[in-house]
Design an enzyme around this catalytic site. Structure first.
Site, PDB file in Angstrom:
ATOM      1  N   ASP A 157       0.784  -1.247   0.000  1.00  0.00           N
ATOM      2  CA  ASP A 157       0.000   0.000   0.000  1.00  0.00           C
ATOM      3  C   ASP A 157       0.816   1.298   0.000  1.00  0.00           C
ATOM      4  O   ASP A 157       0.464   2.262   0.693  1.00  0.00           O
ATOM      5  CB  ASP A 157      -0.953   0.017   1.208  1.00  0.00           C
ATOM      6  CG  ASP A 157      -1.914  -1.168   1.214  1.00  0.00           C
ATOM      7  OD1 ASP A 157      -1.897  -1.950   0.252  1.00  0.00           O
ATOM      8  OD2 ASP A 157      -2.664  -1.317   2.202  1.00  0.00           O
ATOM      9  N   GLU A 171      -4.579  -0.867  -1.236  1.00  0.00           N
ATOM     10  CA  GLU A 171      -5.868  -0.910  -0.552  1.00  0.00           C
ATOM     11  C   GLU A 171      -6.807   0.017  -1.311  1.00  0.00           C
ATOM     12  O   GLU A 171      -6.588   1.238  -1.363  1.00  0.00           O
ATOM     13  CB  GLU A 171      -5.737  -0.452   0.909  1.00  0.00           C
ATOM     14  CG  GLU A 171      -7.087  -0.497   1.643  1.00  0.00           C
ATOM     15  CD  GLU A 171      -7.005  -0.074   3.112  1.00  0.00           C
ATOM     16  OE1 GLU A 171      -5.900   0.037   3.659  1.00  0.00           O
ATOM     17  OE2 GLU A 171      -8.086   0.137   3.699  1.00  0.00           O
ATOM     18  N   LYS A 220      -6.715  -4.827  -2.934  1.00  0.00           N
ATOM     19  CA  LYS A 220      -7.301  -5.542  -1.792  1.00  0.00           C
ATOM     20  C   LYS A 220      -8.284  -4.628  -1.071  1.00  0.00           C
ATOM     21  O   LYS A 220      -7.995  -3.456  -0.842  1.00  0.00           O
ATOM     22  CB  LYS A 220      -6.195  -6.009  -0.832  1.00  0.00           C
ATOM     23  CG  LYS A 220      -5.388  -4.882  -0.209  1.00  0.00           C
ATOM     24  CD  LYS A 220      -4.289  -5.447   0.657  1.00  0.00           C
ATOM     25  CE  LYS A 220      -3.487  -4.435   1.411  1.00  0.00           C
ATOM     26  NZ  LYS A 220      -4.192  -3.563   2.337  1.00  0.00           N
ATOM     27  N   LYS A 270      -7.549  -4.693   5.163  1.00  0.00           N
ATOM     28  CA  LYS A 270      -6.232  -4.338   5.685  1.00  0.00           C
ATOM     29  C   LYS A 270      -5.260  -5.476   5.396  1.00  0.00           C
ATOM     30  O   LYS A 270      -4.132  -5.245   4.996  1.00  0.00           O
ATOM     31  CB  LYS A 270      -6.320  -4.032   7.193  1.00  0.00           C
ATOM     32  CG  LYS A 270      -7.322  -2.925   7.557  1.00  0.00           C
ATOM     33  CD  LYS A 270      -7.047  -1.626   6.833  1.00  0.00           C
ATOM     34  CE  LYS A 270      -8.048  -0.546   7.222  1.00  0.00           C
ATOM     35  NZ  LYS A 270      -7.978   0.630   6.335  1.00  0.00           N
ATOM     36  N   VAL A 329       3.291   0.406   4.158  1.00  0.00           N
ATOM     37  CA  VAL A 329       2.575   1.127   5.215  1.00  0.00           C
ATOM     38  C   VAL A 329       1.165   0.565   5.410  1.00  0.00           C
ATOM     39  O   VAL A 329       0.593   0.002   4.487  1.00  0.00           O
ATOM     40  CB  VAL A 329       2.481   2.626   4.867  1.00  0.00           C
ATOM     41  CG1 VAL A 329       3.866   3.245   4.831  1.00  0.00           C
ATOM     42  CG2 VAL A 329       1.755   2.892   3.558  1.00  0.00           C
ATOM     43  N   THR A 330       0.628   0.779   6.614  1.00  0.00           N
ATOM     44  CA  THR A 330       1.340   1.198   7.796  1.00  0.00           C
ATOM     45  C   THR A 330       1.735  -0.048   8.580  1.00  0.00           C
ATOM     46  O   THR A 330       1.077  -1.085   8.470  1.00  0.00           O
ATOM     47  CB  THR A 330       0.484   2.124   8.709  1.00  0.00           C
ATOM     48  OG1 THR A 330      -0.694   1.411   9.137  1.00  0.00           O
ATOM     49  CG2 THR A 330       0.075   3.393   8.002  1.00  0.00           C
ATOM     50  N   CYS A 386      -1.873  -2.459   7.877  1.00  0.00           N
ATOM     51  CA  CYS A 386      -1.882  -3.402   6.740  1.00  0.00           C
ATOM     52  C   CYS A 386      -0.666  -4.316   6.684  1.00  0.00           C
ATOM     53  O   CYS A 386      -0.771  -5.457   6.243  1.00  0.00           O
ATOM     54  CB  CYS A 386      -2.059  -2.630   5.444  1.00  0.00           C
ATOM     55  SG  CYS A 386      -3.702  -1.894   5.343  1.00  0.00           S
ATOM     56  N   GLN A 442       8.765 -13.844  21.597  1.00  0.00           N
ATOM     57  CA  GLN A 442       8.373 -15.246  21.779  1.00  0.00           C
ATOM     58  C   GLN A 442       9.000 -16.137  20.699  1.00  0.00           C
ATOM     59  O   GLN A 442       8.359 -17.036  20.154  1.00  0.00           O
ATOM     60  CB  GLN A 442       6.854 -15.393  21.774  1.00  0.00           C
ATOM     61  CG  GLN A 442       6.149 -14.498  22.794  1.00  0.00           C
ATOM     62  CD  GLN A 442       4.660 -14.722  22.812  1.00  0.00           C
ATOM     63  OE1 GLN A 442       4.197 -15.802  23.165  1.00  0.00           O
ATOM     64  NE2 GLN A 442       3.914 -13.713  22.408  1.00  0.00           N
TER      65      GLN A 442
END
Ligand code: TIU
Length: 221
Positions: free
Chosen positions: A24, A72, A129, A132, A157-158, A162, A202
């Site tokens: 995007d 987007e 798309k 997001k 971005v961002t 997204c 993690q």
């Protein structure tokens, strides 16, 4: 196999299965008068990553690897725009309304185009798309499987909207993802930092993170 020096540990990849997804990088998010600005954001900081995204693109182009650009945007008749998205917030201009770069977030309008410096080259995939995440109501998964890609570098971005949503969708579908930390940005610096931390925590619960130089060094190795 090649290796990118990354957090939380080195990212091993077979160059034959590596692709780049640039999310995007559209005028609507990066320039004044677009959708991002209509949400009340200061859009000025996002433009700073354009030269770095350009370096990343050039590196993938030199290596002959798959490049996917997402946008987007919605159909002009708004048939792919959920009411929940249309009505969200209290913006003066909403998706489909006319702004200085045409109708906000509508395919074919100036604002929906990728910024000129990052314009897709012939042979690169451009994926529109409505959500997001880039997997929602698109054929992205089929494209990746068809091209036999396993390892994905994400930029654009961002970071927390997204890029992160797409990375999570890809991770759950079995792809190994790495976000290019200096080729992504947010209207909220703290959100960018937090996103990269939560992706790599993690043991890389969502994936890896590395600066563009590390990615380019690995491609050139
Ligand atoms: N608002 C915001 O931060 N982002 C979006 O609405 N779309 C993307 O991130 N592309």
């Amino acid at each position: 196999m090649k290796q990118i020096q990354a957090a939380p540990y080195p990212f091993d990849f077979d160059p034959a299965t590596l692709g780049l997804i640039v999310i995007d990088m559209q005028r609507d998010f990066i320039e004044p008068g677009g959708f991002g600005a209509s949400l009340g954001n200061d859009v000025s900081r996002l433009g700073a990553i354009v030269p770095i995204v350009q370096q990343l693109l050039e590196g993938f182009r030199r290596s002959g690897l798959t490049i996917i650009h997402t946008r987007e945007c919605h159909r002009p008749d708004l048939s792919d725009l959920p009411l929940s998205k249309q009505n969200r917030g209290a913006a003066d201009l909403r998706i489909g309304d006319v702004g200085p770069m045409g109708r906000l977030l509508i395919a074919g309008e100036q604002g929906a185009e990728i910024v000129p410096a990052l314009a897709p080259k012939s042979g690169e995939i451009v994926l529109d798309k409505p959500g997001k995440g880039a997997f929602c109501r698109t054929n992205l998964e089929e494209i990746l499987l068809d091209k036999k890609l396993q390892h994905l570098v994400l930029a654009g971005v961002t970071t927390e909207v997204c890029v992160q949503t797409t990375m999570r969708e890809a991770n759950d579908r079995g792809f190994d993802c790495l976000v290019a930390t200096d080729a992504t940005d947010s209207y909220f610096p703290a959100f960018k930092t937090a996103t990269i931390e939560m992706i790599t925590a993690q043991g890389g619960i969502v994936g890896w993170a590395a600066p563009t130089n590390n990615i380019l060094e690995a491609l050139n190795a």
